[in-house]
Design a protein around this motif. Sequence first.
Motif, PDB file in Angstrom:
ATOM      1  N   ASP A 883       0.804  -1.227   0.000  1.00  0.00           N
ATOM      2  CA  ASP A 883       0.000   0.000   0.000  1.00  0.00           C
ATOM      3  C   ASP A 883       0.829   1.266   0.000  1.00  0.00           C
ATOM      4  OD1 ASP A 883       1.023  -0.575   2.459  1.00  0.00           O
ATOM      5  OD2 ASP A 883      -0.778  -0.027   3.587  1.00  0.00           O
ATOM      6  N   GLN A1058      -6.176  -7.429  -2.999  1.00  0.00           N
ATOM      7  CA  GLN A1058      -5.696  -6.164  -2.448  1.00  0.00           C
ATOM      8  C   GLN A1058      -4.380  -5.747  -3.096  1.00  0.00           C
ATOM      9  OE1 GLN A1058      -5.479  -6.861   1.754  1.00  0.00           O
ATOM     10  NE2 GLN A1058      -7.716  -6.911   2.038  1.00  0.00           N
ATOM     11  N   SER A1062      -3.984  -2.658  -5.790  1.00  0.00           N
ATOM     12  CA  SER A1062      -3.060  -1.551  -5.470  1.00  0.00           C
ATOM     13  C   SER A1062      -2.108  -1.301  -6.617  1.00  0.00           C
ATOM     14  CB  SER A1062      -2.302  -1.885  -4.189  1.00  0.00           C
ATOM     15  OG  SER A1062      -1.351  -0.885  -3.898  1.00  0.00           O
ATOM     16  N   GLN A1066      -2.125   2.022  -9.621  1.00  0.00           N
ATOM     17  CA  GLN A1066      -0.995   2.914  -9.907  1.00  0.00           C
ATOM     18  C   GLN A1066      -0.848   3.174 -11.397  1.00  0.00           C
ATOM     19  OE1 GLN A1066       2.568   1.498  -7.984  1.00  0.00           O
ATOM     20  NE2 GLN A1066       1.467   0.969  -6.105  1.00  0.00           N
ATOM     21  N   CYS A1104     -11.806  -2.975  -2.651  1.00  0.00           N
ATOM     22  CA  CYS A1104     -10.398  -2.645  -2.903  1.00  0.00           C
ATOM     23  C   CYS A1104     -10.151  -2.092  -4.298  1.00  0.00           C
ATOM     24  CB  CYS A1104      -9.504  -3.860  -2.650  1.00  0.00           C
ATOM     25  SG  CYS A1104      -9.965  -5.317  -3.591  1.00  0.00           S
TER      26      CYS A1104
END
Length: 1126
Positions: A883, A1058, A1062, A1066, A1104
Amino acid sequence: MITMAYQQKLAEKLLVLNDRGQGVLIRMNHIKKAYADPNRRPSFLTEKSMESAVKYINRKFPNIDFRGGSQQLSLIQKQKSAVLEVLSSFYDSFVDVMEFRDHVYELLNTIDACQCYFNIVVNFDFTKNYLDLITTYASVILMLSRIDDKKAIVGMYNCAHEFSNGCSDPSYPRLGQMIVEYEHPLKKLTEEFGPHTKAVTEALLSLQQVYPRRNLPAEQWRSVQLLSLLGTPTNLLSPASCDTMACEYLPIEVMERWIILGFLLCHNSLNTNTASQELWKMALRSGLYITLTRDEVLNIHKLSEEHFDGMKGYNKRIADIKECKEHTIINCGGVHREKRLFLRNALKELTKVLEDEPALLGPKALFVFMALSFSRDEVLWLVRHSENIPKTKTPEDYSDSHMAELLFYMERLRALLNRYNYILQRYHLQYLSQFDALILNDTIQSIYVCPEEESVLMTSFVSALSALTLKQLDSGEEFDLRALRLDWLRLQAYTSVGKATLALKDFPDLARIMNMTQFHTKMMDSMEELLQETAELSILCFYPRVFEKMFSQSSEDSSMQRYLMAFPMVCARFSQSTHHMCPEEMVLMEKQSLKLCVKFLEEIAEHLCSVVLEISAEQSNLHEQLLPKHCAETISAARNKKLKKPVPKKGEVPKEKPGTESHRKDRAVVTNMDKMHLTLTELCTSYSMCSDFTVFKHIIVPSEFLISQLEHRLSKIFVRMANYNPNTQDILRPSELLSGIHAYITSLNTLSRYINVDIPRLLRSVLLQQTQPLDSQGVQTITTLYTNWYLEGLLRQASSSLIAHCPTMHCFINQNVENEQNFKAEQFSDICELRALAELIGPYGLKFLGENLMWHITSQVGELKKLVFENMDVLVQMKANFDKPEMMSSLQKRLTGCESVLKRMTIIGVILSFRTMTLEALEEVMQKHCPFLMGPIESLRNFMAMDSDIKVAISVYELASAAGLHCNIDPALVTAIANLRTDNSSTEEEYKISCLLLVYIAVSLPTLAVDPATFYSREHGGHQNNVHCLATAINHLSAAMFTVQNKSIEQHLREFLQVASSTLLQLGQNVDKVEVKNRDSVYLLLDMIVEESPFLSQDVLESCFPYVLLRNAYREVHRTFIHTMG
């Protein structure tokens, strides 16, 4: 003299000595064969070191000096125990010959002293046994002279006995003297039989009333309609009877042996009696050879000429012999050929009539035994002469391509006698009690002088016959009238001696009635004995080459194919000719009989199998013409039929439509299929002859040989039909192969209309073997071929993205690349083809395919573990800091092998996607074939809760997966992953690697956006480079790994989501258009993973990863698709 007849028991001695003589004769033949065969010959007789001892014994025999020859006999002394053990049975057999000779001498002298009267018509049994004893004795002596090693055997045994016991065997001096005396057997036998000439000649001359009538040519048989029941319809129900009943079925071969050997031993009458000369010449003209025993024959002309050569006054007889030989060579073959032709037709007519009216077997039983005896004589004559064909202009007379028909009807007549034995017994029981007993009683009452002993015997005949009742037969009582027949033989002996008070020759009516009565009694209890006498063909066992040649010639003649089963059935009779005195021969005969029987049955089955499969292949070709792929030309012609028909090119033949082969313009035209169906009918008819038979206690079932041949051939045909070429990776589509196999099955099922054979069992066996990697012969099956092709031909190219998985169409499709594949993937992987594959190889075959798929998956997993191990430190940090974008960015640069991880996972996903498609096809097939089995399995699978015992759950999942049902956890993959674990690795280490592998995959996903092939195709429902298969790979692999490690699957998939979310989020912050070109296509992977996973839901994903991004991604990829198409 009559008192001597009572005391000497002539009848009993004749019976015992004849049986004993046959046993001794067979043992002599066995010894000869044993010493002629290098494999059965005693080993010490073949040793070079023993040659000097053998030569010494042969030279000095019978007076062997054990002390003077100690140097040559030393080796025997060393091996004396072995010599005694091996040679004892042979030595005892020679002693048996000597004892048999002594008893024969004694009995023949007693008969001469009694001045016995012989006449084959009057005292048939007494005369027959007397002549049999003479020929048996002569045959034993002649066989003894043919044993080359007899001196070595007897001398070596006596030497070993001397060395072991210090003295010679008590029987040796006389035995040695006998062997020396019979070095020239005929000369010695002639001297011995000088005193018996009168009795022998009298017995032989009585054959004048029988032999000439039996030795008629076929033309005369036809003129009198011999053996025909239809020739005189008015006499159809009249009992077949004559004054010489027993003589009517007496084998002519036996009579010829009596005449030839009898006149050789007692040849004086040939110069003094014209009747003797005529009888002798007639026998000499009937053939070239007579049988001694088994396959040992006498060349009668050569032997007779050599015997008479040098005798004074026999020049005319030698000239007669030469004239008879010339006549035989010119005419005899043709005469016997015509006889066989007549007998084939006569037996056919007789069989048809008796099959239609079996009750005629009662009054016409004599006809049946005459037919069998005549046929046996001709078969034996042909066998004897086929092995020794003389130089003649017509050698074809000594071979017969129609022998199968004659043997067939002989077997049919035997079968009729056995099947309707009750009819025969019932008829003859009433005949004996209500006719024979009464007429015999009247005849006895008319005899004015009758001694007490004879009176007691005749009274007992009447009493025994009168006591027979139908109640005995209906109650199943076994009849035994052998005592009556033995008493009749005793009575013949008592009444045939010189100066008998009651002379049988003076009462021919008594002899005629008793001979007829004896035949009737045999119908009650001695059917097999009579069949053995009239239809025994065991000589064929000793002439295997001739027997096989007969079969080969008959099988080549299409009209004889329906009779071929007679050959193996004849082998079932060979056991009846064995003798208790030679059990060693019984073992050899059993092997030979089984060998011949099996060979014939295999050749019949192979021939029939070839015809059946040719018809099936033709039907398969016709069926193949109806496949959809062949209808393009027809459709094109139909669409353009309104256009003017183009003129066909010169030499071009218009293509025929399916079905034209059935159009007949002329019924006289016979097609190849017509011929094959005719052959099929003929061969199948032969199988209807019997369902099973016994050969030396072995039960033979002919149809099983056919089943075995069909099973072996069908397996090869089905594999060949697949047209698999490992070099070019060409193979037939499963649906086309299934269609061809169905055509074969339909054609094969028609076989059960012709023959009682279990075709469904055959097909189940063959097709079940095709579901295994190898069949019963160790040959690759359809399962192996398609497994290899799908792995090497389809999935290997799919792994290289040359072929794409298309979820929308539920198949694989070819990519638009320069190097076009040699097949269309969708033609081998769509729903119809995979259903056909499931039909072909079944659950077992798909299990084997799955095991091979798992092997490829585990090899990729092994490589993935290596990559995880190489990047373990970086992955641990990324897992802890997923994270934190800045740290992840720096760690991402240190991470290596991302493309390799995704590539290997894609390969795993492609393989698992294909496995899922095959299981879905299997489920549909199973639901179609066995819905009542699928219901309980499906309920059991649904009953398993997520928190159930993992071992129980996996067992249930294995059952469900084998039936094609989808399971949350793939049991095959679980087993493969569990077996992948090495002994050195701990559970914690394996668990850590599994967790880091998911992290590795998650952080590698952004690299897919750079690949232009990651573009999502709305039309196909997947990505061009098959990365959509990652969803299947991640779900299945994670479920299997964490099931093995007994960890929570859902928890780890949440963690994966998750980390993946993540890293993918990005991508949205990256402004480089090249890196985010296929970002939307990559986003869709997360949705696919959740959609396919039974452990995740959309709520988990939305927590998520924003759903708005997925919605925008779907809109973008769909908009792009529309733009490219517009």
